[in-house]
Design a protein around this motif. Sequence first.
Motif, PDB file in Angstrom:
ATOM      1  N   PRO A 166     -47.487 -25.328 -13.924  1.00 42.78           N
ATOM      2  CA  PRO A 166     -48.660 -25.788 -14.674  1.00 42.78           C
ATOM      3  C   PRO A 166     -48.734 -27.298 -14.875  1.00 42.78           C
ATOM      4  O   PRO A 166     -49.838 -27.840 -15.028  1.00 42.78           O
ATOM      5  N   GLU A 167     -47.603 -27.998 -14.859  1.00 45.28           N
ATOM      6  CA  GLU A 167     -47.627 -29.437 -15.170  1.00 45.28           C
ATOM      7  C   GLU A 167     -48.524 -30.231 -14.225  1.00 45.28           C
ATOM      8  O   GLU A 167     -49.154 -31.204 -14.639  1.00 45.28           O
ATOM      9  N   ILE A 168     -48.591 -29.830 -12.964  1.00 46.61           N
ATOM     10  CA  ILE A 168     -49.363 -30.596 -11.990  1.00 46.61           C
ATOM     11  C   ILE A 168     -50.862 -30.553 -12.300  1.00 46.61           C
ATOM     12  O   ILE A 168     -51.626 -31.431 -11.898  1.00 46.61           O
ATOM     13  N   HIS A 169     -51.297 -29.562 -13.076  1.00 46.66           N
ATOM     14  CA  HIS A 169     -52.721 -29.401 -13.372  1.00 46.66           C
ATOM     15  C   HIS A 169     -53.143 -30.012 -14.712  1.00 46.66           C
ATOM     16  O   HIS A 169     -54.336 -30.005 -15.034  1.00 46.66           O
ATOM     17  N   VAL A 170     -52.213 -30.537 -15.482  1.00 44.08           N
ATOM     18  CA  VAL A 170     -52.528 -31.058 -16.814  1.00 44.08           C
ATOM     19  C   VAL A 170     -53.254 -32.398 -16.695  1.00 44.08           C
ATOM     20  O   VAL A 170     -52.788 -33.315 -16.007  1.00 44.08           O
ATOM     21  N   THR A 171     -54.403 -32.524 -17.372  1.00 42.28           N
ATOM     22  CA  THR A 171     -55.185 -33.756 -17.334  1.00 42.28           C
ATOM     23  C   THR A 171     -55.435 -34.350 -18.714  1.00 42.28           C
ATOM     24  O   THR A 171     -56.006 -35.437 -18.817  1.00 42.28           O
ATOM     25  N   ASP A 172     -55.046 -33.649 -19.779  1.00 43.39           N
ATOM     26  CA  ASP A 172     -55.328 -34.139 -21.131  1.00 43.39           C
ATOM     27  C   ASP A 172     -54.102 -34.710 -21.823  1.00 43.39           C
ATOM     28  O   ASP A 172     -54.114 -34.926 -23.032  1.00 43.39           O
ATOM     29  N   ARG A 173     -53.053 -34.953 -21.075  1.00 45.32           N
ATOM     30  CA  ARG A 173     -51.838 -35.584 -21.599  1.00 45.32           C
ATOM     31  C   ARG A 173     -51.401 -36.663 -20.619  1.00 45.32           C
ATOM     32  O   ARG A 173     -51.649 -36.568 -19.412  1.00 45.32           O
ATOM     33  N   ALA A 174     -50.700 -37.669 -21.144  1.00 40.03           N
ATOM     34  CA  ALA A 174     -50.144 -38.710 -20.280  1.00 40.03           C
ATOM     35  C   ALA A 174     -48.723 -38.382 -19.855  1.00 40.03           C
ATOM     36  O   ALA A 174     -48.294 -38.718 -18.745  1.00 40.03           O
ATOM     37  N   VAL A 175     -47.980 -37.709 -20.740  1.00 40.99           N
ATOM     38  CA  VAL A 175     -46.571 -37.410 -20.492  1.00 40.99           C
ATOM     39  C   VAL A 175     -46.283 -35.991 -20.956  1.00 40.99           C
ATOM     40  O   VAL A 175     -46.789 -35.561 -22.001  1.00 40.99           O
ATOM     41  N   LEU A 176     -45.473 -35.293 -20.201  1.00 44.84           N
ATOM     42  CA  LEU A 176     -45.160 -33.896 -20.522  1.00 44.84           C
ATOM     43  C   LEU A 176     -43.657 -33.648 -20.539  1.00 44.84           C
ATOM     44  O   LEU A 176     -42.910 -34.252 -19.762  1.00 44.84           O
ATOM     45  N   PRO A 177     -43.210 -32.708 -21.393  1.00 50.90           N
ATOM     46  CA  PRO A 177     -41.858 -32.184 -21.242  1.00 50.90           C
ATOM     47  C   PRO A 177     -41.852 -31.168 -20.098  1.00 50.90           C
ATOM     48  O   PRO A 177     -42.832 -30.436 -19.904  1.00 50.90           O
ATOM     49  N   VAL A 178     -40.788 -31.155 -19.340  1.00 47.99           N
ATOM     50  CA  VAL A 178     -40.654 -30.204 -18.226  1.00 47.99           C
ATOM     51  C   VAL A 178     -39.386 -29.399 -18.463  1.00 47.99           C
ATOM     52  O   VAL A 178     -38.298 -29.965 -18.628  1.00 47.99           O
ATOM     53  N   ARG A 179     -39.530 -28.090 -18.479  1.00 49.62           N
ATOM     54  CA  ARG A 179     -38.389 -27.193 -18.680  1.00 49.62           C
ATOM     55  C   ARG A 179     -38.246 -26.274 -17.467  1.00 49.62           C
ATOM     56  O   ARG A 179     -39.210 -25.993 -16.769  1.00 49.62           O
ATOM     57  N   GLU A 180     -37.041 -25.817 -17.253  1.00 49.66           N
ATOM     58  CA  GLU A 180     -36.729 -24.911 -16.144  1.00 49.66           C
ATOM     59  C   GLU A 180     -37.180 -25.506 -14.814  1.00 49.66           C
ATOM     60  O   GLU A 180     -37.763 -24.831 -13.960  1.00 49.66           O
ATOM     61  N   SER A 181     -36.898 -26.785 -14.638  1.00 46.73           N
ATOM     62  CA  SER A 181     -37.193 -27.441 -13.368  1.00 46.73           C
ATOM     63  C   SER A 181     -36.478 -26.717 -12.228  1.00 46.73           C
ATOM     64  O   SER A 181     -35.316 -26.322 -12.370  1.00 46.73           O
ATOM     65  N   PRO A 182     -37.149 -26.536 -11.090  1.00 44.85           N
ATOM     66  CA  PRO A 182     -36.472 -25.894  -9.953  1.00 44.85           C
ATOM     67  C   PRO A 182     -35.386 -26.767  -9.344  1.00 44.85           C
ATOM     68  O   PRO A 182     -34.585 -26.286  -8.544  1.00 44.85           O
ATOM     69  N   LYS A 183     -35.365 -28.039  -9.726  1.00 45.29           N
ATOM     70  CA  LYS A 183     -34.331 -28.953  -9.261  1.00 45.29           C
ATOM     71  C   LYS A 183     -33.551 -29.437 -10.473  1.00 45.29           C
ATOM     72  O   LYS A 183     -34.141 -29.859 -11.466  1.00 45.29           O
ATOM     73  N   PRO A 184     -32.219 -29.374 -10.452  1.00 46.63           N
ATOM     74  CA  PRO A 184     -31.451 -29.818 -11.623  1.00 46.63           C
ATOM     75  C   PRO A 184     -31.559 -31.336 -11.799  1.00 46.63           C
ATOM     76  O   PRO A 184     -31.782 -32.065 -10.834  1.00 46.63           O
ATOM     77  N   PRO A 185     -31.386 -31.766 -13.058  1.00 46.66           N
ATOM     78  CA  PRO A 185     -31.204 -30.998 -14.291  1.00 46.66           C
ATOM     79  C   PRO A 185     -32.494 -30.305 -14.698  1.00 46.66           C
ATOM     80  O   PRO A 185     -33.589 -30.751 -14.340  1.00 46.66           O
ATOM     81  N   PRO A 186     -32.386 -29.211 -15.464  1.00 47.46           N
ATOM     82  CA  PRO A 186     -33.554 -28.364 -15.720  1.00 47.46           C
ATOM     83  C   PRO A 186     -34.586 -28.955 -16.668  1.00 47.46           C
ATOM     84  O   PRO A 186     -35.739 -28.534 -16.646  1.00 47.46           O
ATOM     85  N   GLU A 187     -34.184 -29.899 -17.521  1.00 45.39           N
ATOM     86  CA  GLU A 187     -35.121 -30.477 -18.486  1.00 45.39           C
ATOM     87  C   GLU A 187     -35.393 -31.936 -18.131  1.00 45.39           C
ATOM     88  O   GLU A 187     -34.476 -32.707 -17.852  1.00 45.39           O
ATOM     89  N   ARG A 188     -36.695 -32.300 -18.201  1.00 47.96           N
ATOM     90  CA  ARG A 188     -37.130 -33.624 -17.775  1.00 47.96           C
ATOM     91  C   ARG A 188     -38.341 -34.061 -18.582  1.00 47.96           C
ATOM     92  O   ARG A 188     -38.955 -33.259 -19.287  1.00 47.96           O
ATOM     93  N   VAL A 189     -38.698 -35.313 -18.436  1.00 46.58           N
ATOM     94  CA  VAL A 189     -39.939 -35.859 -18.979  1.00 46.58           C
ATOM     95  C   VAL A 189     -40.709 -36.447 -17.798  1.00 46.58           C
ATOM     96  O   VAL A 189     -40.118 -37.132 -16.961  1.00 46.58           O
ATOM     97  N   SER A 190     -42.005 -36.172 -17.724  1.00 46.93           N
ATOM     98  CA  SER A 190     -42.770 -36.629 -16.563  1.00 46.93           C
ATOM     99  C   SER A 190     -44.158 -37.127 -16.947  1.00 46.93           C
ATOM    100  O   SER A 190     -44.830 -36.544 -17.806  1.00 46.93           O
ATOM    101  N   MET A 191     -44.574 -38.208 -16.307  1.00 47.59           N
ATOM    102  CA  MET A 191     -45.977 -38.601 -16.377  1.00 47.59           C
ATOM    103  C   MET A 191     -46.821 -37.547 -15.668  1.00 47.59           C
ATOM    104  O   MET A 191     -46.343 -36.831 -14.792  1.00 47.59           O
ATOM    105  N   THR A 192     -48.079 -37.473 -16.054  1.00 47.00           N
ATOM    106  CA  THR A 192     -48.996 -36.517 -15.439  1.00 47.00           C
ATOM    107  C   THR A 192     -49.760 -37.167 -14.284  1.00 47.00           C
ATOM    108  O   THR A 192     -49.728 -38.389 -14.090  1.00 47.00           O
ATOM    109  N   ARG A 193     -50.449 -36.326 -13.543  1.00 45.97           N
ATOM    110  CA  ARG A 193     -51.178 -36.797 -12.371  1.00 45.97           C
ATOM    111  C   ARG A 193     -52.233 -37.859 -12.699  1.00 45.97           C
ATOM    112  O   ARG A 193     -52.365 -38.835 -11.941  1.00 45.97           O
TER     113      ARG A 193
END
Length: 259
Positions: A166-193
């Motif tokens: 779902p993170e790739i589709h978010v447009t109403d936030r600038a930054v998101l928490p990412v959990r259960e990433s398919p690539k380790p480490p599982p938790e991350r912070v990411s800018m949105t598209r």
Amino acid sequence: MAETSNEKRVVILSDPAALAEAVASRFLSRIAKRSDHKRLVHVSLTGGTMGSAVLKAVAADPRAASLDWSKVHFWWSDERWVPRGDADRNEKQAREALLDHLDIPAENIHSVAASDEGLDLDAAARLYERELARFSSDHGTWPSFDVCFLGVGPDGHIASLFPDRPEIHVTDRAVLPVRESPKPPPERVSMTRPVINASRRLWMVLAGADKASALGLALAGASYGSVPAAGAKGRKRTVFFVDEAAAANVPPELIDREY
């Protein structure tokens, strides 16, 4: 080619070392040009092998020491949710490769909070969002990066925006928490598209035969939900800097031999 063209183009170098040096040289030329006008310059960094290689090549170039870095601000498109000193942190890699070697004000380096600093993942994302908003531009509550570096994973992910999530589709936030990433480490912070795509110049740097499929799909117009790199596009320039091994599926008409 016109500077205002934002068509996706591909620049091919022979191998990863030549690739890093070529991107570093273009980056330093861009910083020199912008700093001559005494304007703030915002740069978004990325992690990974090539991200670090480019920064090491910047540090090794004699021009780096002579530039005025006081107007340059560095950010990260994503960060791994690990302790501040962890080798997995993109910030740590960037500091060791380049930032600690520059004469740059400490307040110009905008890092994401770390997991050992008393915040939870959601709070860290909100805090970085507020930091971005301090430098809001005409294109959103975030700066418009003069250069946004991105790596591209073999699965086509950019930053910590992974396929079919779902993170790739978010447009109403600038930054998101990412959990259960398919690539380790599982938790991350990411800018949105939207933040990434507000960049003036978006430079994706990738090397190796394992990236050829993702690059081919991104250039062929695949759905950005399945291939996030396909949805990355700068306002003025969108360039894939690649080595020959990654360029196996690049249509000849998209190769830029002048940039």
